[in-house]
Design a protein around this motif. Sequence first.
Motif, PDB file in Angstrom:
ATOM      1  N   MET A 278       0.845  -1.208   0.000  1.00  0.00           N
ATOM      2  CA  MET A 278       0.000   0.000   0.000  1.00  0.00           C
ATOM      3  C   MET A 278       0.871   1.244   0.000  1.00  0.00           C
ATOM      4  N   LYS A 279       0.503   2.198  -0.800  1.00  0.00           N
ATOM      5  CA  LYS A 279       1.237   3.459  -0.820  1.00  0.00           C
ATOM      6  C   LYS A 279       0.733   4.369   0.300  1.00  0.00           C
ATOM      7  N   ILE A 280       1.683   4.987   0.992  1.00  0.00           N
ATOM      8  CA  ILE A 280       1.346   5.801   2.153  1.00  0.00           C
ATOM      9  C   ILE A 280       0.409   6.947   1.783  1.00  0.00           C
ATOM     10  N   SER A 281       0.561   7.486   0.593  1.00  0.00           N
ATOM     11  CA  SER A 281      -0.283   8.614   0.175  1.00  0.00           C
ATOM     12  C   SER A 281      -1.758   8.244   0.145  1.00  0.00           C
ATOM     13  N   ASP A 282      -2.071   6.947  -0.011  1.00  0.00           N
ATOM     14  CA  ASP A 282      -3.475   6.523  -0.063  1.00  0.00           C
ATOM     15  C   ASP A 282      -4.154   6.585   1.302  1.00  0.00           C
ATOM     16  N   ILE A 283      -3.365   6.605   2.369  1.00  0.00           N
ATOM     17  CA  ILE A 283      -3.939   6.607   3.721  1.00  0.00           C
ATOM     18  C   ILE A 283      -4.751   7.875   3.965  1.00  0.00           C
ATOM     19  N   TYR A 284      -4.235   9.000   3.472  1.00  0.00           N
ATOM     20  CA  TYR A 284      -4.753  10.287   3.923  1.00  0.00           C
ATOM     21  C   TYR A 284      -6.066  10.698   3.272  1.00  0.00           C
ATOM     22  N   SER A 285      -6.511   9.909   2.304  1.00  0.00           N
ATOM     23  CA  SER A 285      -7.847  10.164   1.760  1.00  0.00           C
ATOM     24  C   SER A 285      -8.912   9.554   2.661  1.00  0.00           C
ATOM     25  N   GLU A 286      -8.486   8.748   3.650  1.00  0.00           N
ATOM     26  CA  GLU A 286      -9.438   8.010   4.476  1.00  0.00           C
ATOM     27  C   GLU A 286      -9.368   8.349   5.965  1.00  0.00           C
ATOM     28  N   LYS A 287      -8.182   8.726   6.499  1.00  0.00           N
ATOM     29  CA  LYS A 287      -8.039   8.811   7.946  1.00  0.00           C
ATOM     30  C   LYS A 287      -6.816   9.617   8.325  1.00  0.00           C
ATOM     31  N   LYS A 288      -6.706   9.893   9.616  1.00  0.00           N
ATOM     32  CA  LYS A 288      -5.463  10.402  10.177  1.00  0.00           C
ATOM     33  C   LYS A 288      -4.530   9.216  10.402  1.00  0.00           C
ATOM     34  N   SER A 289      -3.241   9.456  10.317  1.00  0.00           N
ATOM     35  CA  SER A 289      -2.287   8.356  10.435  1.00  0.00           C
ATOM     36  C   SER A 289      -1.601   8.363  11.800  1.00  0.00           C
ATOM     37  N   LEU A 290      -1.170   7.165  12.211  1.00  0.00           N
ATOM     38  CA  LEU A 290      -0.259   6.997  13.337  1.00  0.00           C
ATOM     39  C   LEU A 290       0.922   6.203  12.810  1.00  0.00           C
ATOM     40  N   SER A 291       2.116   6.706  13.002  1.00  0.00           N
ATOM     41  CA  SER A 291       3.296   6.023  12.475  1.00  0.00           C
ATOM     42  C   SER A 291       4.464   6.186  13.437  1.00  0.00           C
ATOM     43  N   PHE A 292       5.454   5.310  13.276  1.00  0.00           N
ATOM     44  CA  PHE A 292       6.626   5.296  14.136  1.00  0.00           C
ATOM     45  C   PHE A 292       7.895   5.302  13.294  1.00  0.00           C
ATOM     46  N   GLU A 293       8.978   5.779  13.901  1.00  0.00           N
ATOM     47  CA  GLU A 293      10.302   5.641  13.297  1.00  0.00           C
ATOM     48  C   GLU A 293      11.165   4.767  14.198  1.00  0.00           C
ATOM     49  N   ILE A 294      11.889   3.825  13.568  1.00  0.00           N
ATOM     50  CA  ILE A 294      12.877   3.035  14.292  1.00  0.00           C
ATOM     51  C   ILE A 294      14.175   3.053  13.494  1.00  0.00           C
ATOM     52  N   PHE A 295      15.246   2.594  14.127  1.00  0.00           N
ATOM     53  CA  PHE A 295      16.530   2.515  13.422  1.00  0.00           C
ATOM     54  C   PHE A 295      17.073   1.096  13.511  1.00  0.00           C
ATOM     55  N   PRO A 296      17.800   0.633  12.487  1.00  0.00           N
ATOM     56  CA  PRO A 296      18.358  -0.717  12.527  1.00  0.00           C
ATOM     57  C   PRO A 296      19.449  -0.810  13.592  1.00  0.00           C
ATOM     58  N   PRO A 297      19.530  -1.935  14.300  1.00  0.00           N
ATOM     59  CA  PRO A 297      20.645  -2.131  15.231  1.00  0.00           C
ATOM     60  C   PRO A 297      21.977  -2.060  14.488  1.00  0.00           C
ATOM     61  N   LYS A 298      23.011  -1.612  15.193  1.00  0.00           N
ATOM     62  CA  LYS A 298      24.308  -1.453  14.548  1.00  0.00           C
ATOM     63  C   LYS A 298      24.916  -2.789  14.127  1.00  0.00           C
TER      64      LYS A 298
ATOM     65  N   ASP B 267      -2.928  16.032  10.064  1.00  0.00           N
ATOM     66  CA  ASP B 267      -3.149  14.832   9.252  1.00  0.00           C
ATOM     67  C   ASP B 267      -2.712  13.534   9.921  1.00  0.00           C
ATOM     68  N   GLY B 268      -1.962  13.609  11.010  1.00  0.00           N
ATOM     69  CA  GLY B 268      -1.499  12.391  11.662  1.00  0.00           C
ATOM     70  C   GLY B 268      -0.398  12.704  12.652  1.00  0.00           C
ATOM     71  N   ILE B 269       0.190  11.646  13.208  1.00  0.00           N
ATOM     72  CA  ILE B 269       1.293  11.766  14.162  1.00  0.00           C
ATOM     73  C   ILE B 269       2.380  10.774  13.777  1.00  0.00           C
ATOM     74  N   HIS B 270       3.630  11.260  13.725  1.00  0.00           N
ATOM     75  CA  HIS B 270       4.783  10.398  13.482  1.00  0.00           C
ATOM     76  C   HIS B 270       5.654  10.454  14.732  1.00  0.00           C
ATOM     77  N   LEU B 271       5.857   9.306  15.369  1.00  0.00           N
ATOM     78  CA  LEU B 271       6.538   9.263  16.654  1.00  0.00           C
ATOM     79  C   LEU B 271       7.946   8.704  16.501  1.00  0.00           C
ATOM     80  N   TYR B 272       8.932   9.493  16.943  1.00  0.00           N
ATOM     81  CA  TYR B 272      10.315   9.024  16.975  1.00  0.00           C
ATOM     82  C   TYR B 272      10.489   8.188  18.241  1.00  0.00           C
ATOM     83  N   THR B 273      10.538   6.865  18.079  1.00  0.00           N
ATOM     84  CA  THR B 273      10.484   5.960  19.231  1.00  0.00           C
ATOM     85  C   THR B 273      11.834   5.729  19.888  1.00  0.00           C
TER      86      THR B 273
END
Length: 285
Positions: free
Chosen positions: A1-21, A261-267
Amino acid sequence: MKISDIYSEKKSLSFEIFPPKKTEDLENIDETLAVLCECDPDFISVTFGAGGSSNCNRTIELAKKIKNQYHVEPVVHLTCLHYDKKEIDEFARVLTEEGIQNVLALRGDRNPDIPEKEDFKHASDLIRYLKPKEDFCFLGACYPECHPESENKIREMRHLREKVDAGAEVLLSQLFFDNEQFFKFVEDCRIAGIQVPIIPGIMPVINARQIKRMVTMCGASFPERFQRIIHKYEDNKKALFDAGMSYALSQIIDLLVSDIDGIHLYTMNNPLVARRICDGIRNII
């Protein structure tokens, strides 16, 4: 699913993570992912280090795990300053093979130890290059308080408009601690003709030294209320965690009731952060 399609329907909740070293530590990230995915995010973005194929491999392996094991849409960060067209083409080929459709296009931080290439100087160059070649949804980064390297806000807004015109369909913001700065930024974007969803990025304060380093890097300002929290609790880890989470929740609730439009959380790969935030907004978003 393309992320841009989400916003025609709802507010988004998303997270950011980083790969272990370390590659072998990828197995240990399942605890974090399990908690994040219980919160039913719309997507999880995975950061990407500059220089060297091992950074790319860890990012893609983690994105594959998110998509195939947890059935959540991944967004892969892709930096370009230290790569040439041939290397970017190879990254794009691997992403396409793995069925990963969403890319956060970034210039990447300058690093005196890693030589810069000539093909891509800005994230807009990367989007413009890949857009006709690949069926990706491109996301872009934005800075509510201006990029630290920008000459001024007018020049910054012109560059952001170029990024959107090149094909960025969603903008994710750098962290900030003053919602009024974000609201003014969104208003300026709309005046400049930037109409794509603009998602605020929130980083809870749970480690005083880490947050000071991040703020120095990205140029976010310290509101007086935020400074009082750091000053009062920086030597008390538990109290700082609780106060920092309360501050972040107050930010998020204010943003949500203001119809963003949503929340992006740096976890920061901390599952407790995501769980506490999600419990606090479960009936709001």
